[in-house]
Scaffold this active site. Structure first.
Site, mmCIF file in Angstrom:
data_model
loop_
_atom_site.group_PDB
_atom_site.id
_atom_site.type_symbol
_atom_site.label_atom_id
_atom_site.label_comp_id
_atom_site.label_asym_id
_atom_site.label_seq_id
_atom_site.Cartn_x
_atom_site.Cartn_y
_atom_site.Cartn_z
ATOM 1 N N GLN A 169 54.031 -2.291 13.189
ATOM 2 C CA GLN A 169 55.126 -2.936 13.376
ATOM 3 C C GLN A 169 55.192 -4.085 14.237
ATOM 4 O OE1 GLN A 169 58.531 -0.458 13.714
ATOM 5 N NE2 GLN A 169 57.419 0.791 12.190
ATOM 6 N N TYR A 172 61.953 13.220 10.338
ATOM 7 C CA TYR A 172 61.190 13.252 9.087
ATOM 8 C C TYR A 172 60.360 14.552 8.909
ATOM 9 C CZ TYR A 172 61.897 8.297 7.862
ATOM 10 O OH TYR A 172 62.490 7.040 7.493
ATOM 11 N N GLU A 198 72.505 2.291 10.762
ATOM 12 C CA GLU A 198 73.538 1.851 11.369
ATOM 13 C C GLU A 198 73.970 0.403 11.646
ATOM 14 O OE1 GLU A 198 73.031 5.943 14.492
ATOM 15 O OE2 GLU A 198 73.332 3.878 15.436
ATOM 16 N N TYR A 241 75.142 5.241 22.478
ATOM 17 C CA TYR A 241 75.071 5.561 21.107
ATOM 18 C C TYR A 241 74.136 6.683 20.556
ATOM 19 C CZ TYR A 241 77.714 1.210 21.205
ATOM 20 O OH TYR A 241 78.535 0.465 21.479
ATOM 21 N N HIS A 275 58.555 0.442 16.547
ATOM 22 C CA HIS A 275 59.702 0.508 17.081
ATOM 23 C C HIS A 275 59.806 -0.581 18.326
ATOM 24 C CE1 HIS A 275 61.493 4.141 14.976
ATOM 25 N NE2 HIS A 275 60.979 3.442 14.210
#
Length: 407
Positions: free
Chosen positions: A119, A300, A279, A289, A187
């Site tokens: 990513q 997973y 979300e 949160y 991430h």
């Protein structure tokens, strides 16, 4: 380099801790559904609206292909109507729209070296609020560290355009880094926004390491608020704690890939849940949160994560999606081309291959429509004329301009 403070799981984090990364790369399709028990618990949370799988809405727009890019990630418009587009491998492009469809693409030199893979790569691009005066542009990207580690970084530089349809960055300065750096390539988050207060806001993913999202010695898994030069605002909620904690506005986030302010100045963010539980959050000062302690999804590998409804001390999402949509780019629309959309959130869905429209109601929200785009949507931006622009994900990703459909 792992975060050694979390070599062993505490009792608080036992349900969420693990030895393997929790999810595949967010660029992979996600079609997971949660266990029925988790769906029932999430539906009972007062602040959570569970959106199942609404029928595709009739499209009130026409989509016109304007250009193609190589793994585009983000875009922003210049005051003259041209746009900057980032490509994940590390290129910054200048796009000049044509009169109808198409346009001219030029190159911007001086981009910082990126760590491309998974990513990681070149991420968001953002103009300073006084860009017309100071020419400052902000870039987020994945940066290599020691011992095969990586982390997100944000740099700012002065943009000078040339007469050949391109330009250059100069006086580049790195003003923020994820602390610490980790191995792995997932991430990063690293979405950017300027708020009505003139502060720079950064979404920082937890790097598939779970626990940094709850550790104030790390700025991963957080929403951060800085001055425009990277210095620390004295009125941040944890400013008195010093260190990277002084950057933090909110914590307990997983992989926040969208941040946007509404007309009231309220910040909202979109983020990917694990297996289920994507979300949309109303981001509040100093709020937690809950990730990885609570989530409306599961790991997973099959391990459950307690639901938000079980721990009311953590902020629950305003909207939670299972099956997931894999939210990416996010804007709150304020233009006139689509008057019915004014004040609504527009979310690019990767695995959902859609443009998702969300309506806000004070402190709450709900999904209002989902427009099937048949491709993974990486970025959403509002154009100068109030039109909406989308970037598709991956090699050959198209730049699409959405204009109102003929009635």
């Amino acid at each position: 380099m792992k975060f050694l403070a979390y070599a062993a799981c505490s009792g608080l984090l036992l349900a969420a801790c693990g030895t393997a990364h929790d999810a595949p790369a967010e660029t992979q399709p996600r079609t997971d559904a949660p266990p029925a028990a988790n769906a029932a618990a999430a539906a009972g949370a007062a602040s959570t609206t569970f959106v199942e799988s609404p029928d595709a809405a009739a499209k009130p727009f026409t989509a016109t292909e304007m250009a193609k890019f190589n793994e585009p990630w983000a875009m922003t418009f210049l005051p003259d109507g041209r746009a900057l587009v980032t490509e994940k491998r590390g290129a910054l492009k200048l796009f000049q729209p044509g009169g109808g469809k198409g346009g001219v693409i030029g190159d911007i030199s001086g981009v910082p070296k990126v760590s491309y893979g998974g990513q990681g790569g070149l991420g968001d691009v953002l103009l300073h609020p006084q860009f017309a005066r100071n020419g400052l542009v902000y870039l987020s990207y994945a940066e290599a560290g020691d011992d095969d580690t990586r982390g997100a970084a944000v740099a700012r530089a002065k943009l000078t355009l040339d007469a050949k349809g391109g330009g250059a960055l100069s006086e580049l300065q790195v003003i923020w880094r994820q602390v610490p750096k980790f191995d792995g390539e997932g991430h990063y988050g690293h979405r950017l926004a300027f708020g009505p207060d003139g502060k720079l806001w950064i979404s920082s993913g937890e790097r598939q390491e779970f626990t940094p999202a709850q550790d104030m010695r790390a700025n991963a898994g957080k929403i951060l608020r800085l001055n425009d030069d990277g210095s620390l605002p004295a009125d941040n909620p944890f400013a008195g704690d010093g260190g990277v904690a002084a950057q933090v506005w909110s914590l307990g986030h997983r992989n926040p890939l969208g941040i946007a302010f509404d007309a009231r100045g309220q910040l909202w963010n979109t983020e990917m849940g694990p297996k289920g539980g994507d979300e949309l959050n109303r981001v509040e000062r100093g709020a937690n949160y809950g990730y990885p302690i609570v989530s409306n999804g599961d790991h997973y590998d099959g391990r459950t994560i307690p639901d938000h409804a079980t721990r009311p001390e953590f902020r629950a999402p305003a909207v939670s999606w299972t099956p997931v949509i894999s939210p990416a780019g996010f804007v709150i629309y304020s233009g006139s081309a689509f008057p019915d959309w004014q004040g609504d959130g527009l979310i690019g869905a990767l695995s959902g291959q859609a443009l998702v429209r969300v309506e806000f109601d004070g402190n709450g929200a709900r999904e209002a429509a989902r427009y099937d785009m048949d491709e993974r949507i990486r970025e959403v931006e509002q154009g100068p004329a109030g039109d909406v622009w989308l970037l598709e994900d991956g090699k050959g990703g198209r730049l699409l301009r959405l204009t109102p459909a003929a009635r």
